[in-house]
Design a protein around this motif. Structure first.
Motif, PDB file in Angstrom:
ATOM      1  N   UNK A   4       0.835  -1.194   0.000  1.00 54.65           N
ATOM      2  CA  UNK A   4       0.000   0.000   0.000  1.00 54.65           C
ATOM      3  C   UNK A   4       0.870   1.244   0.000  1.00 54.65           C
ATOM      4  N   UNK A   5       0.602   2.135  -0.933  1.00 58.67           N
ATOM      5  CA  UNK A   5       1.350   3.369  -1.095  1.00 58.67           C
ATOM      6  C   UNK A   5       0.381   4.545  -1.066  1.00 58.67           C
ATOM      7  N   UNK A   6       0.920   5.739  -0.994  1.00 57.56           N
ATOM      8  CA  UNK A   6       0.067   6.905  -1.216  1.00 57.56           C
ATOM      9  C   UNK A   6       0.890   8.010  -1.857  1.00 57.56           C
ATOM     10  N   UNK A   7       0.196   8.947  -2.438  1.00 61.59           N
ATOM     11  CA  UNK A   7       0.825  10.125  -3.015  1.00 61.59           C
ATOM     12  C   UNK A   7       0.202  11.336  -2.350  1.00 61.59           C
ATOM     13  N   UNK A   8       1.040  12.240  -1.880  1.00 64.95           N
ATOM     14  CA  UNK A   8       0.585  13.431  -1.164  1.00 64.95           C
ATOM     15  C   UNK A   8       0.969  14.661  -1.973  1.00 64.95           C
ATOM     16  N   UNK A   9      -0.019  15.472  -2.312  1.00 68.38           N
ATOM     17  CA  UNK A   9       0.210  16.740  -2.997  1.00 68.38           C
ATOM     18  C   UNK A   9       0.011  17.851  -1.976  1.00 68.38           C
ATOM     19  N   UNK A  10       1.094  18.576  -1.697  1.00 72.00           N
ATOM     20  CA  UNK A  10       1.064  19.590  -0.632  1.00 72.00           C
ATOM     21  C   UNK A  10       0.278  20.815  -1.087  1.00 72.00           C
ATOM     22  N   UNK A  11      -0.982  20.875  -0.692  1.00 71.36           N
ATOM     23  CA  UNK A  11      -1.831  22.016  -1.009  1.00 71.36           C
ATOM     24  C   UNK A  11      -2.384  22.613   0.280  1.00 71.36           C
ATOM     25  N   UNK A  12      -2.743  23.884   0.210  1.00 69.64           N
ATOM     26  CA  UNK A  12      -3.295  24.558   1.386  1.00 69.64           C
ATOM     27  C   UNK A  12      -4.676  24.017   1.700  1.00 69.64           C
ATOM     28  N   UNK A  13      -5.479  23.802   0.673  1.00 67.11           N
ATOM     29  CA  UNK A  13      -6.833  23.290   0.844  1.00 67.11           C
ATOM     30  C   UNK A  13      -6.904  21.840   0.372  1.00 67.11           C
ATOM     31  N   UNK A  14      -7.995  21.196   0.734  1.00 68.69           N
ATOM     32  CA  UNK A  14      -8.215  19.810   0.337  1.00 68.69           C
ATOM     33  C   UNK A  14      -8.732  19.779  -1.102  1.00 68.69           C
ATOM     34  N   UNK A  15      -7.880  20.253  -2.038  1.00 67.46           N
ATOM     35  CA  UNK A  15      -8.259  20.271  -3.440  1.00 67.46           C
ATOM     36  C   UNK A  15      -7.013  20.463  -4.292  1.00 67.46           C
ATOM     37  N   UNK A  16      -7.118  20.065  -5.548  1.00 69.31           N
ATOM     38  CA  UNK A  16      -6.004  20.194  -6.476  1.00 69.31           C
ATOM     39  C   UNK A  16      -6.580  20.296  -7.882  1.00 69.31           C
ATOM     40  N   UNK A  17      -5.897  21.028  -8.760  1.00 66.55           N
ATOM     41  CA  UNK A  17      -6.340  21.122 -10.148  1.00 66.55           C
ATOM     42  C   UNK A  17      -6.497  19.714 -10.714  1.00 66.55           C
ATOM     43  N   UNK A  18      -7.648  19.430 -11.302  1.00 62.76           N
ATOM     44  CA  UNK A  18      -7.964  18.058 -11.689  1.00 62.76           C
ATOM     45  C   UNK A  18      -7.043  17.522 -12.782  1.00 62.76           C
ATOM     46  N   UNK A  19      -6.806  18.316 -13.840  1.00 59.53           N
ATOM     47  CA  UNK A  19      -5.985  17.838 -14.955  1.00 59.53           C
ATOM     48  C   UNK A  19      -4.549  17.574 -14.498  1.00 59.53           C
ATOM     49  N   UNK A  20      -3.950  18.549 -13.815  1.00 58.27           N
ATOM     50  CA  UNK A  20      -2.581  18.370 -13.336  1.00 58.27           C
ATOM     51  C   UNK A  20      -2.506  17.262 -12.294  1.00 58.27           C
TER      52      UNK A  20
END
Length: 274
Positions: A4-20
Protein backbone atom coordinates in the motif's frame (compact mmCIF):
# COMPACT_ATOMS: atom_id res chain seq x y z
CA UNK A 1 1.53 -8.99 -0.43
CA UNK A 2 0.07 -6.27 0.16
CA UNK A 3 1.92 -3.13 -0.95
CA UNK A 4 0.00 0.00 0.00
CA UNK A 5 1.35 3.37 -1.09
CA UNK A 6 0.07 6.90 -1.22
CA UNK A 7 0.83 10.12 -3.02
CA UNK A 8 0.58 13.43 -1.16
CA UNK A 9 0.21 16.74 -3.00
CA UNK A 10 1.06 19.59 -0.63
CA UNK A 11 -1.83 22.02 -1.01
CA UNK A 12 -3.30 24.56 1.39
CA UNK A 13 -6.83 23.29 0.84
CA UNK A 14 -8.21 19.81 0.34
CA UNK A 15 -8.26 20.27 -3.44
CA UNK A 16 -6.00 20.19 -6.48
CA UNK A 17 -6.34 21.12 -10.15
CA UNK A 18 -7.96 18.06 -11.69
CA UNK A 19 -5.98 17.84 -14.95
CA UNK A 20 -2.58 18.37 -13.34
CA UNK A 21 -3.56 16.14 -10.42
CA UNK A 22 -4.58 13.28 -12.70
CA UNK A 23 -1.38 13.61 -14.72
CA UNK A 24 0.63 13.47 -11.50
CA UNK A 25 -1.25 10.35 -10.41
CA UNK A 26 -0.61 8.85 -13.84
CA UNK A 27 3.11 9.55 -13.45
CA UNK A 28 3.15 7.88 -10.04
CA UNK A 29 1.37 4.84 -11.48
CA UNK A 30 3.69 4.62 -14.51
CA UNK A 31 6.83 4.90 -12.39
CA UNK A 32 5.62 2.32 -9.87
CA UNK A 33 4.61 -0.15 -12.57
CA UNK A 34 7.89 0.25 -14.43
CA UNK A 35 9.88 -0.49 -11.29
CA UNK A 36 7.72 -3.44 -10.18
CA UNK A 37 7.68 -5.06 -13.63
CA UNK A 38 11.43 -4.70 -14.03
CA UNK A 39 12.17 -6.17 -10.61
CA UNK A 40 9.89 -9.20 -10.96
CA UNK A 41 10.67 -9.99 -14.61
CA UNK A 42 14.25 -8.75 -14.91
CA UNK A 43 13.31 -6.87 -18.08
CA UNK A 44 12.13 -3.34 -18.83
CA UNK A 45 8.70 -3.33 -20.49
CA UNK A 46 8.39 -0.98 -23.47
CA UNK A 47 4.86 0.04 -22.53
CA UNK A 48 2.07 -0.73 -20.07
CA UNK A 49 -1.10 -2.33 -21.40
CA UNK A 50 -4.52 -1.61 -19.96
CA UNK A 51 -4.87 -5.16 -18.63
CA UNK A 52 -1.75 -6.63 -17.10
CA UNK A 53 -0.63 -9.07 -14.42
CA UNK A 54 0.88 -6.08 -12.59
CA UNK A 55 -1.42 -3.13 -11.88
CA UNK A 56 -1.79 -0.14 -9.60
CA UNK A 57 -5.19 0.19 -7.92
CA UNK A 58 -6.68 3.46 -6.68
CA UNK A 59 -7.98 3.20 -3.13
CA UNK A 60 -9.23 6.21 -1.15
CA UNK A 61 -8.37 9.86 -0.69
CA UNK A 62 -7.54 11.42 2.67
CA UNK A 63 -7.79 14.91 4.09
CA UNK A 64 -5.09 17.44 4.85
CA UNK A 65 -2.85 18.05 1.91
CA UNK A 66 -4.46 16.30 -1.03
CA UNK A 67 -3.71 12.59 -0.67
CA UNK A 68 -4.54 9.49 -2.67
CA UNK A 69 -3.96 5.93 -1.51
CA UNK A 70 -3.04 3.35 -4.13
CA UNK A 71 -1.79 -0.22 -4.10
CA UNK A 72 0.21 -2.57 -6.28
CA UNK A 73 -1.60 -5.73 -7.40
CA UNK A 74 0.17 -8.70 -9.00
CA UNK A 75 -2.21 -11.37 -10.32
CA UNK A 76 0.31 -13.72 -11.96
CA UNK A 77 1.37 -16.42 -9.47
CA UNK A 78 4.93 -16.73 -10.76
CA UNK A 79 5.45 -12.97 -10.56
CA UNK A 80 3.91 -12.98 -7.09
CA UNK A 81 6.58 -15.46 -5.99
CA UNK A 82 9.31 -13.27 -7.46
CA UNK A 83 7.93 -10.27 -5.61
CA UNK A 84 7.77 -12.17 -2.32
CA UNK A 85 11.48 -12.95 -2.69
CA UNK A 86 12.09 -9.20 -2.85
CA UNK A 87 9.65 -8.24 -0.08
CA UNK A 88 8.02 -4.90 0.65
CA UNK A 89 10.94 -3.41 2.60
CA UNK A 90 13.50 -4.08 -0.13
CA UNK A 91 11.10 -3.07 -2.89
CA UNK A 92 10.47 0.30 -1.23
CA UNK A 93 14.23 0.75 -0.89
CA UNK A 94 14.69 0.03 -4.60
CA UNK A 95 11.73 2.19 -5.62
CA UNK A 96 13.36 5.12 -3.81
CA UNK A 97 16.72 4.33 -5.42
CA UNK A 98 15.44 4.22 -9.00
CA UNK A 99 13.24 7.31 -8.65
CA UNK A 100 16.12 9.33 -7.23
CA UNK A 101 18.60 7.99 -9.78
CA UNK A 102 16.27 9.08 -12.59
CA UNK A 103 16.52 12.64 -11.24
CA UNK A 104 20.31 12.44 -10.62
CA UNK A 105 19.71 12.67 -6.86
CA UNK A 106 21.90 10.91 -4.34
CA UNK A 107 20.18 8.03 -2.57
CA UNK A 108 21.06 6.20 0.62
CA UNK A 109 23.45 3.27 0.43
CA UNK A 110 21.55 0.15 -0.56
CA UNK A 111 21.29 -2.86 1.70
CA UNK A 112 23.22 -5.95 0.60
CA UNK A 113 19.99 -7.58 -0.63
CA UNK A 114 18.89 -4.54 -2.63
CA UNK A 115 22.37 -4.03 -4.10
CA UNK A 116 22.48 -7.65 -5.25
CA UNK A 117 19.16 -7.19 -7.06
CA UNK A 118 20.43 -4.07 -8.83
CA UNK A 119 23.64 -5.87 -9.76
CA UNK A 120 21.71 -8.83 -11.16
CA UNK A 121 19.60 -6.51 -13.33
CA UNK A 122 22.75 -5.46 -15.19
CA UNK A 123 21.97 -3.17 -18.12
CA UNK A 124 18.24 -3.35 -17.32
CA UNK A 125 18.87 -1.12 -14.28
CA UNK A 126 20.15 1.72 -16.47
CA UNK A 127 17.39 1.09 -19.03
CA UNK A 128 14.79 1.45 -16.26
CA UNK A 129 16.31 4.74 -15.08
CA UNK A 130 16.25 6.11 -18.62
CA UNK A 131 12.66 4.96 -19.11
CA UNK A 132 11.52 6.73 -15.94
CA UNK A 133 12.95 9.99 -17.30
CA UNK A 134 10.99 9.77 -20.55
CA UNK A 135 7.44 10.38 -19.32
CA UNK A 136 6.78 9.03 -15.81
CA UNK A 137 8.82 11.67 -14.00
CA UNK A 138 7.56 14.44 -16.24
CA UNK A 139 3.94 13.53 -15.49
CA UNK A 140 4.67 13.09 -11.80
CA UNK A 141 5.89 16.70 -11.66
CA UNK A 142 2.81 18.26 -13.34
CA UNK A 143 1.34 19.83 -10.20
CA UNK A 144 4.82 21.02 -9.22
CA UNK A 145 5.57 22.71 -12.53
CA UNK A 146 2.10 24.22 -13.01
CA UNK A 147 1.07 25.08 -9.44
CA UNK A 148 4.28 24.84 -7.36
CA UNK A 149 2.90 22.02 -5.18
CA UNK A 150 5.41 19.63 -3.64
CA UNK A 151 4.65 15.92 -4.06
CA UNK A 152 5.59 12.90 -1.97
CA UNK A 153 5.21 9.20 -2.61
CA UNK A 154 5.05 7.18 0.60
CA UNK A 155 4.93 3.56 1.70
CA UNK A 156 2.08 2.96 4.14
CA UNK A 157 3.98 0.53 6.36
CA UNK A 158 1.24 0.58 8.98
CA UNK A 159 -1.74 2.68 10.02
CA UNK A 160 0.53 5.03 11.95
CA UNK A 161 3.82 4.72 10.06
CA UNK A 162 4.37 6.23 6.60
CA UNK A 163 7.80 6.06 4.94
CA UNK A 164 8.66 8.72 2.35
CA UNK A 165 9.99 7.01 -0.78
CA UNK A 166 10.74 10.13 -2.82
CA UNK A 167 9.84 13.83 -2.95
CA UNK A 168 9.30 15.98 -6.03
CA UNK A 169 9.13 19.74 -6.58
CA UNK A 170 9.76 22.42 -9.19
CA UNK A 171 13.51 22.06 -8.61
CA UNK A 172 13.76 18.27 -9.07
CA UNK A 173 11.94 18.46 -12.40
CA UNK A 174 14.82 20.50 -13.83
CA UNK A 175 16.86 17.30 -14.04
CA UNK A 176 14.62 16.15 -16.88
CA UNK A 177 15.84 19.07 -19.00
CA UNK A 178 19.54 18.30 -18.50
CA UNK A 179 21.67 18.15 -21.65
CA UNK A 180 25.03 16.55 -22.30
CA UNK A 181 27.90 18.77 -23.43
CA UNK A 182 29.75 17.81 -26.59
CA UNK A 183 33.03 18.93 -25.05
CA UNK A 184 35.07 17.04 -22.44
CA UNK A 185 36.65 18.67 -19.42
CA UNK A 186 39.28 17.62 -16.89
CA UNK A 187 38.12 17.01 -13.31
CA UNK A 188 39.78 15.82 -10.12
CA UNK A 189 37.53 13.66 -7.97
CA UNK A 190 37.18 10.73 -5.59
CA UNK A 191 34.87 7.78 -6.30
CA UNK A 192 32.26 7.40 -3.55
CA UNK A 193 29.97 4.80 -5.16
CA UNK A 194 30.33 2.39 -8.07
CA UNK A 195 28.08 -0.29 -9.56
CA UNK A 196 30.54 -2.86 -10.90
CA UNK A 197 27.98 -4.20 -13.37
CA UNK A 198 26.82 -0.95 -14.97
CA UNK A 199 29.71 1.43 -14.30
CA UNK A 200 27.36 4.03 -12.83
CA UNK A 201 28.20 5.67 -9.55
CA UNK A 202 28.88 8.92 -7.77
CA UNK A 203 32.01 11.00 -7.34
CA UNK A 204 33.07 13.91 -5.16
CA UNK A 205 34.91 16.71 -6.90
CA UNK A 206 37.99 18.01 -5.12
CA UNK A 207 36.87 20.77 -2.73
CA UNK A 208 33.15 20.03 -3.17
CA UNK A 209 30.58 19.09 -0.51
CA UNK A 210 28.04 17.18 -2.62
CA UNK A 211 28.57 14.15 -4.80
CA UNK A 212 27.68 14.04 -8.50
CA UNK A 213 26.53 11.08 -10.58
CA UNK A 214 28.83 9.62 -13.22
CA UNK A 215 28.75 6.91 -15.85
CA UNK A 216 30.48 5.84 -19.03
CA UNK A 217 29.45 6.74 -22.56
CA UNK A 218 29.61 3.10 -23.67
CA UNK A 219 28.35 -0.17 -22.23
CA UNK A 220 30.41 -1.01 -19.17
CA UNK A 221 31.47 -4.36 -20.60
CA UNK A 222 33.21 -2.39 -23.36
CA UNK A 223 35.17 -0.25 -20.90
CA UNK A 224 38.86 -1.17 -20.67
CA UNK A 225 39.84 -3.32 -17.69
CA UNK A 226 42.50 -0.76 -16.76
CA UNK A 227 39.83 1.90 -16.30
CA UNK A 228 37.53 -0.42 -14.33
CA UNK A 229 40.36 -1.29 -11.94
CA UNK A 230 41.34 2.35 -11.58
CA UNK A 231 37.85 3.37 -10.46
CA UNK A 232 37.20 0.35 -8.22
CA UNK A 233 40.62 0.65 -6.54
CA UNK A 234 39.98 4.33 -5.80
CA UNK A 235 36.64 3.45 -4.18
CA UNK A 236 38.23 0.62 -2.17
CA UNK A 237 41.00 2.91 -0.90
CA UNK A 238 38.63 5.69 0.16
CA UNK A 239 36.02 3.41 1.71
CA UNK A 240 35.94 3.65 5.49
CA UNK A 241 38.74 6.17 6.01
CA UNK A 242 38.69 9.87 6.81
CA UNK A 243 38.05 12.03 3.74
CA UNK A 244 41.29 13.94 4.40
CA UNK A 245 43.15 10.77 3.41
CA UNK A 246 41.19 10.07 0.23
CA UNK A 247 42.97 9.69 -3.07
CA UNK A 248 41.74 11.52 -6.17
CA UNK A 249 41.57 10.53 -9.81
CA UNK A 250 42.18 12.88 -12.71
CA UNK A 251 39.31 12.18 -15.07
CA UNK A 252 38.28 13.35 -18.54
CA UNK A 253 34.50 13.65 -18.81
CA UNK A 254 31.60 15.33 -20.59
CA UNK A 255 29.29 17.12 -18.15
CA UNK A 256 25.50 16.84 -18.23
CA UNK A 257 24.12 20.22 -17.20
CA UNK A 258 20.86 21.82 -16.19
CA UNK A 259 19.75 25.03 -17.90
CA UNK A 260 21.26 27.08 -15.07
CA UNK A 261 24.63 25.44 -15.63
CA UNK A 262 24.55 23.08 -12.65
CA UNK A 263 26.25 19.77 -13.46
CA UNK A 264 24.21 16.70 -12.47
CA UNK A 265 26.30 13.95 -14.09
CA UNK A 266 29.64 13.32 -15.77
CA UNK A 267 30.11 10.92 -18.68
CA UNK A 268 33.62 9.54 -18.31
CA UNK A 269 35.62 9.42 -21.54
CA UNK A 270 39.11 8.86 -20.11
CA UNK A 271 41.53 9.38 -17.22
CA UNK A 272 45.13 10.33 -16.54
CA UNK A 273 47.61 7.86 -15.04
CA UNK A 274 49.36 8.97 -11.86
Amino acid sequence: MPLNLDIVIETVDYEVDMKAGLETLQGASEATLSIVETLVTGKVALRHRGVSSVRTILKRTFKGSYGQVFAVEISDEELQREYKKIGNTTFVELMSYFMKESLYLESADLSAKAQKIVDNLGDSAEALIKKLRVSSMENLHKVSTKFDHDVKIRYRKSLNEKVVIASFNKSTVLALQATESDKSTDITASITRLNINTGNGRLLLEGADETVAFGFGIEYKEVRLEAKKKFSENLDHNNGIDSSKWKNLKIIARPIKLRDGKIVKYIVTGFYND
